[in-house]
Scaffold this active site. Structure first.
Site, PDB file in Angstrom:
ATOM      1  N   SER A 125      41.732  57.880  74.052  1.00 13.07           N
ATOM      2  CA  SER A 125      41.916  57.726  72.604  1.00 13.07           C
ATOM      3  C   SER A 125      43.214  56.987  72.299  1.00 13.07           C
ATOM      4  O   SER A 125      44.272  57.300  72.858  1.00 13.07           O
ATOM      5  CB  SER A 125      41.937  59.112  71.979  1.00 13.07           C
ATOM      6  N   SER A 126      43.110  55.996  71.425  1.00 15.71           N
ATOM      7  CA  SER A 126      44.323  55.262  71.034  1.00 15.71           C
ATOM      8  C   SER A 126      45.135  56.178  70.130  1.00 15.71           C
ATOM      9  O   SER A 126      44.631  56.656  69.132  1.00 15.71           O
ATOM     10  CB  SER A 126      43.952  53.997  70.264  1.00 15.71           C
ATOM     11  N   GLU A 143      39.803  61.063  62.369  1.00 19.27           N
ATOM     12  CA  GLU A 143      39.566  62.226  63.228  1.00 19.27           C
ATOM     13  C   GLU A 143      39.794  63.541  62.493  1.00 19.27           C
ATOM     14  O   GLU A 143      40.654  63.645  61.623  1.00 19.27           O
ATOM     15  CB  GLU A 143      40.432  62.145  64.492  1.00 19.27           C
ATOM     16  N   THR A 190      38.343  50.367  70.569  1.00 15.94           N
ATOM     17  CA  THR A 190      39.226  49.695  71.529  1.00 15.94           C
ATOM     18  C   THR A 190      38.396  48.837  72.486  1.00 15.94           C
ATOM     19  O   THR A 190      38.763  47.692  72.778  1.00 15.94           O
ATOM     20  CB  THR A 190      40.044  50.745  72.311  1.00 15.94           C
ATOM     21  N   ASN A 248      37.871  61.774  72.692  1.00 19.21           N
ATOM     22  CA  ASN A 248      37.814  60.525  73.455  1.00 19.21           C
ATOM     23  C   ASN A 248      38.769  60.611  74.650  1.00 19.21           C
ATOM     24  O   ASN A 248      39.924  60.986  74.491  1.00 19.21           O
ATOM     25  CB  ASN A 248      38.225  59.367  72.507  1.00 19.21           C
ATOM     26  N   SER A 281      37.085  58.325  65.967  1.00 19.60           N
ATOM     27  CA  SER A 281      37.645  58.355  67.315  1.00 19.60           C
ATOM     28  C   SER A 281      36.530  58.448  68.363  1.00 19.60           C
ATOM     29  O   SER A 281      35.656  59.303  68.257  1.00 19.60           O
ATOM     30  CB  SER A 281      38.582  59.553  67.434  1.00 19.60           C
ATOM     31  N   GLY A 282      36.583  57.571  69.326  1.00 21.27           N
ATOM     32  CA  GLY A 282      35.585  57.579  70.412  1.00 21.27           C
ATOM     33  C   GLY A 282      34.360  56.749  70.097  1.00 21.27           C
ATOM     34  O   GLY A 282      33.418  56.702  70.882  1.00 21.27           O
ATOM     35  N   GLY A 338      40.923  55.985  65.255  1.00 18.34           N
ATOM     36  CA  GLY A 338      39.799  56.239  64.356  1.00 18.34           C
ATOM     37  C   GLY A 338      39.997  57.512  63.552  1.00 18.34           C
ATOM     38  O   GLY A 338      40.825  58.371  63.876  1.00 18.34           O
TER      39      GLY A 338
HETATM   40  N1  LIG Z   1      30.536  48.821  74.711  1.00 13.99           N
HETATM   41  C1  LIG Z   1      30.761  49.857  75.498  1.00 13.99           C
HETATM   42  N2  LIG Z   1      30.161  49.906  76.707  1.00 13.99           N
HETATM   43  C2  LIG Z   1      30.382  50.953  77.524  1.00 13.99           C
HETATM   44  N3  LIG Z   1      31.163  52.008  77.222  1.00 13.99           N
HETATM   45  C3  LIG Z   1      31.771  52.017  76.016  1.00 13.99           C
HETATM   46  C4  LIG Z   1      31.619  50.940  75.116  1.00 13.99           C
HETATM   47  N4  LIG Z   1      32.337  51.215  74.027  1.00 13.99           N
HETATM   48  C5  LIG Z   1      32.931  52.429  74.243  1.00 13.99           C
HETATM   49  N5  LIG Z   1      32.612  52.880  75.453  1.00 13.99           N
HETATM   50  C6  LIG Z   1      33.033  54.185  76.055  1.00 13.99           C
HETATM   51  O1  LIG Z   1      33.530  55.002  75.052  1.00 13.99           O
HETATM   52  C7  LIG Z   1      34.885  55.376  75.291  1.00 13.99           C
HETATM   53  C8  LIG Z   1      35.648  55.432  73.996  1.00 13.99           C
HETATM   54  O2  LIG Z   1      35.782  54.156  73.443  1.00 13.99           O
HETATM   55  P1  LIG Z   1      37.100  53.650  72.737  1.00 13.99           P
HETATM   56  O3  LIG Z   1      38.291  54.100  73.457  1.00 13.99           O
HETATM   57  O4  LIG Z   1      36.916  52.235  72.484  1.00 13.99           O
HETATM   58  O5  LIG Z   1      37.024  54.436  71.391  1.00 13.99           O
HETATM   59  P2  LIG Z   1      37.933  54.241  70.111  1.00 13.99           P
HETATM   60  O6  LIG Z   1      37.034  53.981  68.986  1.00 13.99           O
HETATM   61  O7  LIG Z   1      38.971  53.246  70.371  1.00 13.99           O
HETATM   62  O8  LIG Z   1      38.568  55.668  69.939  1.00 13.99           O
HETATM   63  P3  LIG Z   1      39.999  56.063  69.399  1.00 13.99           P
HETATM   64  O9  LIG Z   1      39.957  55.937  67.958  1.00 13.99           O
HETATM   65  O10 LIG Z   1      40.146  57.456  69.831  1.00 13.99           O
HETATM   66  O11 LIG Z   1      40.938  55.163  70.054  1.00 13.99           O
HETATM   67  C9  LIG Z   1      35.400  54.357  76.216  1.00 13.99           C
HETATM   68  O12 LIG Z   1      36.406  54.869  77.023  1.00 13.99           O
HETATM   69  C10 LIG Z   1      34.163  53.968  77.012  1.00 13.99           C
HETATM   70  O13 LIG Z   1      34.014  54.874  78.070  1.00 13.99           O
HETATM   71 MG   LIG Z   2      40.912  53.250  70.630  1.00 14.64          MG
END
Ligand SMILES: Nc1ncnc2c1ncn2[C@@H]1O[C@H](COP(=O)(O)OP(=O)(O)OP(=O)(O)O)[C@@H](O)[C@H]1O
Ligand SMILES: [Mg+2]
Length: 1079
Positions: free
Chosen positions: A160-161, A389, A112, A157, A107-108, A387
């Site tokens: 977080s999805s 967690e 996404t 996060n 997660s994070g 992700g």
């Molecule tokens: N390529 C990137 N460039 C800039 N910021 C990023 C990038 N990837 C992730 N982030 C930052 O990290 C945060 C978390 O990313 P994201 O929501 O994609 O995580 P996730 O893997 O989908 O987590 P979860 O499993 O909780 O959904 C985003 O809100 C963003 O602020």
């Molecule tokens: Mg996500």
């Protein structure tokens, strides 16, 4: 912009971990760190992309970058997620292979974000057009909507999805997007009613409260203040860097683009508001007399407002919160709910309402974005799930989420580690198997149909009798105790009996990514996912189409006593379908790594990353990829890339590619242990060999570039020269043509001049000849004519002298007369009798005839003139003639009267009613009626009288009354006297002794004197009974006035008298009339 020519050029650290030398976990991390510190967040392991979350926005997603990576080979540019997206898209479009992009990480870690980057890249590089753009826009805009309803801030996060998402994007044969299908996996709905400390409810609640207009909030009966709602945690309501109000607008806009109707949006917002209201309903205990505990709603205001919002009858919902009806076969039993049960029912309703709304949203979006055509399409699937967690307190949801991640890790292991090793075997390469951790055993612990944890849970849920979370844990303790990845205090395995980190009501699983402690509390409930039937029926009764749609089981007509499948069962089934689906597609991996726990940029927490690198099996991944062979490539592209290194293979190799590569390797003297020939690929063991090849290639490329440059320059100069030459020929040809044309024109015009002179000379010569010839002919003719004339005259002379003279004379006379008459005819004078003109005499001998003809012509025209007269006109002219006979050259007045017609009856006496009496008194026809002046005998003054002569008498009457003053019979009238001058005086002389003569003669004056006298004279001429009336014309005559004879004398008046005629009695014997001289 710097364009790199190879992955191996100008790289920070090593772009592909496979080429890392030496390979160890530390060097792996060091390479990652080096790259991370230089903002290089992407690194390859072969075709797998490792993505480090930068936690800051980097300028590497610009349209320029998209263009840079478009249609380039994977290893051509520095590692980037776009390279992977491009590779996947091109292989889908060009090789017709369905693709899936598997994004994993905790997660994070940035899954996404990565999925959105992939989608936006594909949208940017695929086809364009109005329809295609609309599809793209709808696909992209589905993200903000789903994120608002399905994402929340967690401790790990901020976005977080809280649901799993798999999106299939469908393309046509050209690679244009047609539409898409989204599948969602188990939303973490417990978050709706309760959030762990430091976390938030789903974004949409906060977005609605801060972003909606006052009006909308009023309609939804909401307050802007977050603290007013029990379901919204307070401590982290505001997330830094997250603008809820702006996001609300984005979501509304996205919903519109995706195709939501305005009323649908309103319904969705009403449901969200209803969930908030539901959280505010509170219960208080109430004891009944029979000893049972009941609950009552404390404040019904929220319930009322919620019912109004959803169109539910308040009493129905109130009852559903107080009673629970259990139906079994034909029996129905109602039991009251105590406070705890009422709260449970409330929360269950809120969770169901929200999760069903979420599923409806996904279905509705699918409806909008589904492909319109039925043609066969290619698919690119993008998987973005929650992700892995580990929280302080992990429950059923975390168990499910981690299970899903476990499955994904499994598929990764299956397809990369295992597949890779199998490839060596397939290619016939000698291979010693490499060990890696296969998490299949953990997957089995969870999903095994017989004794897997999910199967146990289902079994416990369905078991009759008292079932609780504790009985479920007991069951696990007995069934799974032996499993090496299962840990529990109460299991038979004595190892954990004293483990105080493992509470009694928990079990622990050693996941691939670490140990997770799950608290069993709530597992049964969440797996059952029960909603009291009374509540679903109350919802179905709502006067709100969306609510009705969400609770179909509430329809009393469709009561289903069968238990619905459990949450765990459903999830397992959908994950298994997903895995099968993924296995049919070509996988592309993005492995996301979270650099720190602080969500902060630039921080590289080594221990955290080391842990992730370990559990993601990245080292194994690299090792397997390198163990024997760090690099492999099919023969064709390998030969294509390095063929310039050997003279025999450059520039063309005619034989099979493998043989070409063998020749190449032999020529380059690469040691045999450094590579192996597989069936279709060459495997290179050491990255150094690859570097060696690359270096040689680079040098060779420089030589080749010089060669190409040389040839190109030569070619350019030659082309330029040839072009000049060609142009010169064209110019010369045109000039020659022009010069020849000019010369030809000069010759032509000179020829024409010479020719015209020659022709002129010839023509003139001919003319002279012809003229001479003509003169000769004329001379001959003249001579002949004379000669003939002489001959004829000589022959006819005797006849000519006797007769010709008379004939000629007659003929001449005839011709002359003919000419005379024709001339006369053409020159006749006008037809007027008074015209004196007559053509001049032409021939003397026609003198008599000319005069005679003039007379005849005059008579003839007079006759013609007369013949056009009527009888009346004739009489008038006769009178005029008579007047002329009487007065012409005698009276000066006459010439002025000639042009005046004789009208006679000037007074129109018969027509004028005034003279009716007078007319009647006169028997005879009135010849003339005119007003005359009767001269007073005494003083010479005039009195106006009507003068009426008839055939028998002359009547004088009063002008005004018409009364007859005197009537003189004509026989009594002897003569009339007038002067020679231009006056109108006349005297009527009467017979002496006649009755009329008593008063004496009449002296009168009239303007129509000539006419009156002429008329009187004519009457006298036609009368038989008396003498002709004599007319005296002299300037002195005697008039008988009674006994006196008075002399009337006319004298020329002095000019002072003017133009008027005046009459004066001079004395007894003389009356003088003065007449103006000019008259
Ligand atoms: N390529 C990137 N460039 C800039 N910021 C990023 C990038 N990837 C992730 N982030 C930052 O990290 C945060 C978390 O990313 P994201 O929501 O994609 O995580 P996730 O893997 O989908 O987590 P979860 O499993 O909780 O959904 C985003 O809100 C963003 O602020
Ligand atoms: Mg996500």
């Amino acid at each position: 912009m710097e364009v790199k020519t190879s992955l191996l050029d100008n790289m920070i650290g090593v772009g592909d971990m496979v080429l890392l030398e030496p390979l160890s976990e530390d060097s792996f991390l060091e390479n990652l760190k080096k790259r991370f510190d230089h903002s290089e967040i992407y690194t390859y392991i072969g075709s797998v992309v490792i993505s480090m979350n930068p936690y800051r926005s980097l300028p590497i997603y610009t349209p320029d970058k998209v263009e840079e990576y478009r249609n380039r080979n994977f290893y051509e540019l520095s590692p980037h997620i776009y390279a992977l997206a491009d590779e996947a898209y091109r292989s889908l479009r060009d090789q017709d292979k369905d693709q899936c992009i598997l994004i994993t990480g905790e997660s994070g870690a940035g899954k996404t974000e990565a999925s959105k980057l992939v989608m936006s890249y594909v949208a940017a590089v695929c086809g364009k057009g109005q329809e295609v753009n609309k599809v793209k826009e709808q696909l992209l805009q589905s993200n903000p909507v789903l994120e608002a309803f399905g994402n929340a801030k967690t401790v790990r996060n901020d976005n977080s999805s809280r649901f799993g998402k798999y999106m299939d994007i469908e393309f046509d044969f050209k690679g244009d997007p047609l539409g898409g299908v989204i599948s969602n996996y188990l939303l973490e709905k417990s978050r709706v009613v309760k959030q762990p400390r430091g976390e938030r409810n789903f974004h949409v609640f906060y977005q609605l409260l801060s972003g909606a207009s006052d009006d909308t909030l009023k309609k939804l009966r909401l307050h802007r203040d977050v603290s007013k709602y029990n379901y919204l945690s307070l401590d982290s309501a505001v997330v830094s860097g997250l603008d809820d109000a702006a996001n609300f607008r984005t979501v509304r806009n996205a919903m519109q683009i995706v195709g939501f109707m305005e009323d649908e949006v309103q319904s969705v917002l009403q449901l969200v508001a209803a969930v908030l209201k539901l959280g505010n309903i509170e219960f208080k205990p109430e004891s009944r007399c029979n000893g049972t505990d009941e609950s009552r709603i404390k404040d019904k205001n929220d319930l009322k407002e919620m019912c109004e919002l959803l169109g539910i009858e308040q009493s129905v919902l109130e009852r559903a919160f107080s009673y629970r009806t259990v139906e079994a076969k034909l029996e129905k039993v109602s039991t009251t709910l105590n406070v705890a049960q009422a709260y449970y029912a409330r929360d269950a309703l809120a969770k169901n309402l929200y999760s069903r709304l979420f599923t409806w949203l996904v279905t509705r979006i699918n409806e909008s974005i589904k492909a319109q055509t039925k043609t066969r399409h290619k698919v690119m699937g993008v998987l973005d799930i929650y992700g892995f967690e580990i929280f302080e307190d992990n429950s059923f949801e975390q168990f499910i989420i981690n299970y899903c991640n476990e499955k994904l890790q499994q598929i990764f292991i299956e397809l990369t580690l295992r597949e890779e090793q199998e490839e060596y075997v397939r290619e016939g390469i000698e291979w010693t198997n490499i060990e890696y951790f296969n998490n299949a055993v953990i997957c089995d612990l969870i999903e095994n149909n017989k004794n897997g944890i999910l199967a146990m849970l289902d079994e416990e849920c369905l078991r009759p009798g008292t079932v609780t979370d504790e009985t479920f844990l007991d069951k696990l303790n007995t069934v799974c105790a032996e499993h090496q990845h299962f840990e529990s205090r109460l299991s038979k395995n004595s190892k954990f009996l004293t483990d105080h980190s493992l509470p009694h009501n928990c079990f622990r699983i050693q996941h691939y990514a670490g140990k997770v402690l799950y608290r069993v509390e709530g597992f049964m409930d969440k797996n059952n996912d029960l909603l009291y039937r009374d509540l679903s029926q109350a919802m179905y009764k709502a006067n709100h189409s969306l609510i009705k749609q969400l609770f179909p089981e509430g329809n009393p007509a469709k009561v289903n006593l069968k238990r619905p499948p459990t949450a765990g069962f459903q999830f397992r089934a959908s994950v298994s379908t997903l895995m099968k689906n993924l296995q049919t597609k070509n996988p592309n991996y993005i492995r996301c790594i979270k650099p720190n726990d602080k969500k902060a940029p630039h921080i590289f927490t080594e221990s955290l990353i080391r842990h992730q690198v370990r559990y993601l099996g990245l080292m194994e991944n690299v090792r397997v990829r390198r163990a024997g062979y760090a690099f492999r490539q099919t023969y064709e592209p390998c030969l294509e890339r390095y063929k310039m290194l050997c003279k025999r293979t450059w520039p063309h190799w005619r034989g099979r590619a493998r043989e070409g590569v063998e020749v190449l390797m032999a020529d380059l003297q690469v040691p045999a242990e450094e590579f192996s020939y597989g069936r279709s690929k060459i495997f290179i063991r050491n990255p150094r060999t690859l570097f060696f090849l690359e270096e040689r290639r680079r040098q060779c490329l420089q030589d080749l570039a010089t060669l190409i440059q040389k040839i190109y320059r030569g070619w350019k100069c030659r082309s330029h020269f040839l072009l000049l030459k060609k142009s010169q020929i064209v110019v010369a040809a045109w000039y020659r043509r022009y010069a020849q044309q000019k010369k030809y024109q000069r010759i032509k015009s000179a020829t024409t001049v010479v020719q015209s002179y020659a022709r002129g000379w010839q023509a003139r010569k001919l003319l002279r000849e012809l003229k001479y010839q003509k003169r000769c002919e004329e001379a001959a003719t003249t001579i002949a004519a004379y000669w003939h004339g002489t001959q004829v005259r000589r022959e006819y002379r005797k006849f000519f002298r006797a007769h010709a003279g008379k004939k000629i004379y007659d003929f001449t006379i005839q011709r002359i007369m003919q000419k005379y008459f024709l001339g006369l005819r053409n020159n006749l004078p006008s037809m007027s009798p008074i015209d004196k003109n007559w053509p001049a005499r032409t021939y003397l001998f026609l003198d008599g005839a000319h005069a005679e003809l003039r007379r005849i012509f005059h008579l003839w025209r007079c006759k013609k003139y007369r013949s056009q007269f009527t009888e009346e006109r004739k009489a008038v002219y006769e009178e005029k003639l008579e007047a002329s006979e009487i007065f012409k050259d005698k009276k000066a007045l006459y010439p002025s009267s000639v042009s005046q017609p004789f009208k006679g009856d000037y007074l129109e006496i018969s027509k004028n009613p005034k003279y009716q009496k007078l007319n009647n008194a006169v028997d005879e026809k009135v010849l003339l009626a005119d007003v005359v002046n009767k001269i007073n005998r005494a003083n010479g003054k005039g009195t106006a009288r009507i003068f009426l002569p008839t055939k028998k008498s002359v009547v004088l009457a009063d002008q005004k009354t018409g009364q007859v003053k005197a009537s003189v019979p004509l026989p009594d009238l002897t003569s009339v006297s007038v002067s020679t001058q231009s006056d109108g005086f006349f005297a009527l002389k009467l017979k002496e002794g006649s009755a009329s003569a008593v008063k004496g003669d009449f002296l009168l004056s009239s303007e129509h004197l000539i006419e009156i006298i002429t008329k009187l004279h004519r009457i006298g001429a036609t009368a038989t009974d008396r003498e002709q009336l004599s007319i005296d014309i002299s300037d002195e005559f005697l008039v008988q006035f009674k006994q006196d004879k008075v002399c009337v004398k006319f004298v020329q008046g002095a000019p002072k008298n003017g133009n008027s005629v005046s009459c004066k009695r001079k004395n007894n014997r003389l009356l003088e009339v003065s007449v103006p001289a000019t008259a």
